[in-house]
Design a protein around this motif. Structure first.
Motif, PDB file in Angstrom:
ATOM      1  N   LYS A   1     -43.411 -19.228  -6.597  1.00  0.00           N
ATOM      2  CA  LYS A   1     -43.655 -18.892  -5.315  1.00  0.00           C
ATOM      3  C   LYS A   1     -42.504 -17.777  -5.383  1.00  0.00           C
ATOM      4  O   LYS A   1     -42.234 -16.565  -4.088  1.00  0.00           O
TER       5      LYS A   1
ATOM      6  N   HIS B   1     -43.169 -14.245  -3.585  1.00  0.00           N
ATOM      7  CA  HIS B   1     -42.189 -13.507  -1.962  1.00  0.00           C
ATOM      8  C   HIS B   1     -41.787 -12.444  -2.273  1.00  0.00           C
ATOM      9  O   HIS B   1     -41.379 -11.579  -1.486  1.00  0.00           O
TER      10      HIS B   1
ATOM     11  N   THR C   1     -42.728  -9.093   0.276  1.00  0.00           N
ATOM     12  CA  THR C   1     -41.802  -7.932   0.682  1.00  0.00           C
ATOM     13  C   THR C   1     -41.343  -6.766   0.231  1.00  0.00           C
ATOM     14  O   THR C   1     -40.871  -6.364   1.057  1.00  0.00           O
TER      15      THR C   1
ATOM     16  N   LEU D   1     -45.652 -16.379   4.293  1.00  0.00           N
ATOM     17  CA  LEU D   1     -45.639 -15.329   4.203  1.00  0.00           C
ATOM     18  C   LEU D   1     -44.652 -14.077   5.139  1.00  0.00           C
ATOM     19  O   LEU D   1     -44.016 -13.506   5.173  1.00  0.00           O
TER      20      LEU D   1
ATOM     21  N   CYS E   1     -41.267 -14.067   6.867  1.00  0.00           N
ATOM     22  CA  CYS E   1     -40.560 -14.465   6.006  1.00  0.00           C
ATOM     23  C   CYS E   1     -39.666 -12.476   6.562  1.00  0.00           C
ATOM     24  O   CYS E   1     -40.170 -11.690   6.211  1.00  0.00           O
TER      25      CYS E   1
ATOM     26  N   PRO F   1     -36.001 -13.190   1.005  1.00  0.00           N
ATOM     27  CA  PRO F   1     -37.298 -13.621   1.383  1.00  0.00           C
ATOM     28  C   PRO F   1     -38.342 -14.766   1.723  1.00  0.00           C
ATOM     29  O   PRO F   1     -39.221 -14.721   1.739  1.00  0.00           O
ATOM     30  N   PHE F   2     -37.094 -15.586   1.200  1.00  0.00           N
ATOM     31  CA  PHE F   2     -37.904 -16.813   1.314  1.00  0.00           C
ATOM     32  C   PHE F   2     -37.279 -17.732   3.486  1.00  0.00           C
ATOM     33  O   PHE F   2     -37.289 -18.919   3.648  1.00  0.00           O
TER      34      PHE F   2
END
Length: 351
Positions: free
Chosen positions: A13, A17, A21, A176, A179, A184-185
C-alpha cells in the motif's frame, strides 16, 4: 472493517499510494541521510536540549513552581516531544518509508502532528489562562490549580485526538482519489480540517492578547507606560514567530487540499516547509523564558552543574538560591498576593 485492518499491515500500500501521489519514488535512492536531513536533525537536537534546559530550570527552582511557569514548562515539554518526533520522522522518511507498513506510517505522521499540535495548543492555553486571570476579580488557589490542570489536560487530549484521527479511520487508504499529495495516506478533508483548526487557534490567540492588552491599558493607567509596552512587545514576538514559522506550512497544506494530483510541483518539497515550522519549537523558549532574568540565571546554573558534573567536580556552588526576582516573577508573585498594589485583578506583564 477486517479489510481495512489488513491493509494497515500491507507494505504494498505504501508503494501504491506514493506512486499515485508523488512525482517520483525514493525507494531506490541512497538510504544514507542527506545534508538537509542532517541539518534538520541537528536543529531538532537543539530544540530538545533547549527545552530540556527549560524543564530542568522550572523543576529545580521552587520560585518557578507558580502557574505561569508550569504552563511554560508544559509548552517546553510539548516542544521537546515535537523535536523528538521530527527526528524520528526524518530518519524514517525517504527510502526508509518503503520498509514501513501503513500502520507505522500513521504512527510516524500522527506522532509528529500530535506533538506539534500540542505545542500550538500550549500557546493557546497560556493565552486563555492569562485572559481568565486578568478578568477575574478574585482567584482562589484551588480554582487556579483546577484551571491549570484542565487546560493542560485538554491540550494533550485534543492534540492526541487530532494526531490519532487518521489511524482511527479518517484516511484514504481505500480511496486514492481523496489522498493528499504531501501526506499520501491522509484524506484531503482531514488536511483541510487541520488547517482550519490551526487557523482558528491563531485567530483566538490574537483576540485574547488584544483583549488582555486593552484591559491592562484601561485598568492600570498608572502602569500603562512600561507594562503595556512590554506586553505588546512580547505579544508581537509570540504571534510573529507563530505566523512566520507556520504560515508557509499552512499555505502548503491549503494548496495540497485544492490541487489536482501531481499538478503542483511545490508540494513535493513540503518537508522543508514543515522543518521550518518546527523552528517555532526552538523560538518559544526564547520568547517565554529568556525575558525572565531569573530564568536566564537558572539556565546558567544548570549548564554550570552539567559542566562540573561532567568534569567530576563538586557542583554545590550551582545550587545557591537566586536572590533577585525578574519582572515576570514579581508580577506572578503579586498575582498570588491579593493585597499587592494595583493587583486586585490578576495579571501578567509579559505573557
Amino acid at each position: 472493517m477486517g479489510n481495512t485492518f489488513d491493509s494497515y499491515f500491507n507494505k504494498h500500500k505504501i508503494v501504491e499510494h506514493y506512486n499515485y501521489t508523488k512525482d517520483r519514488l525514493e525507494k531506490d535512492d541512497d538510504p544514507s541521510l542527506s545534508s538537509g536531513s542532517v541539518a534538520i536533525i541537528v536543529l531538532c537536537c537543539f530544540i530538545i536540549l533547549e527545552n530540556l534546559l527549560v524543564l530542568m530550570s522550572v523543576w529545580r527552582n521552587k520560585k518557578f513552581h507558580s502557574a505561569m511557569f508550569i504552563f511554560i514548562g508544559n509548552l517546553a515539554f510539548s516542544d521537546l516531544l515535537a523535536g523528538s518526533a521530527f527526528i524520528a520522522n526524518v530518519v524514517l522518511s525517504g527510502p526508509a518509508t518503503f520498509h514501513l507498513t501503513p500502520l507505522l506510517w500513521f504512527v510516524r505522521e500522527g506522532t509528529a502532528f500530535a506533538t506539534l499540535a500540542a505545542s500550538v495548543f500550549s500557546l493557546l492555553a497560556i493565552a486563555i489562562e492569562r485572559h481568565v486571570a486578568i478578568t477575574k476579580v478574585k482567584v482562589y488557589s484551588s480554582d487556579k490549580n483546577c484551571r491549570m490542570v484542565l487546560l493542560i489536560g485538554a491540550c494533550w487530549v485534543i492534540s492526541a485526538a487530532i494526531g490519532g484521527l487518521p489511524i482511527l479511520g479518517w484516511n484514504c487508504i481505500h480511496d486514492l482519489d481523496k489522498c493528499s499529495t504531501v501526506l499520501p495516506f491522509y484524506s484531503k478533508h482531514y488536511v483541510v480540517f487541520v488547517v482550519t483548526i490551526f487557523t482558528a487557534i491563531l485567530f483566538s490567540i490574537v483576540v485574547l492578547y488584544v483583549r488582555i492588552y486593552r484591559i491592562v491599558r484601561s485598568s492600570h493607567a498608572e502602569m500603562a507606560g512600561s507594562q503595556t509596552i512590554a506586553l505588546l512587545r512580547t505579544v508581537t514576538f509570540v504571534l510573529g514567530a507563530f505566523i512566520i514559522c507556520w504560515l508557509p506550512a499552512f499555505i502548503i497544506l491549503s494548496i495540497d487540499a485544492s490541487c489536482a494530483r501531481k499538478s503542483c510541483p511545490i508540494l513535493f518539497q513540503s518537508k522543508y516547509f514543515f522543518a521550518f515550522a518546527t523552528l517555532n519549537s526552538a523560538i518559544n523558549p526564547l520568547i517565554y523564558t529568556l525575558r525572565s532574568k531569573d530564568m536566564r540565571k537558572e539556565f546558567l546554573r544548570v549548564l554550570c552543574c552539567w559542566g562540573m558534573m561532567g568534569q567530576g567536580k563538586p557542583s554545590e556552588r550551582c545550587m545557591i538560591p537566586l536572590r533577585s526576582s525578574s519582572s515576570l516573577e514579581r508580577c506572578t508573585q503579586k498575582q498570588d498576593n491579593p493585597t499587592a498594589p494595583f493587583m486586585k485583578k490578576e495579571h501578567s506583564t509579559f505573557v
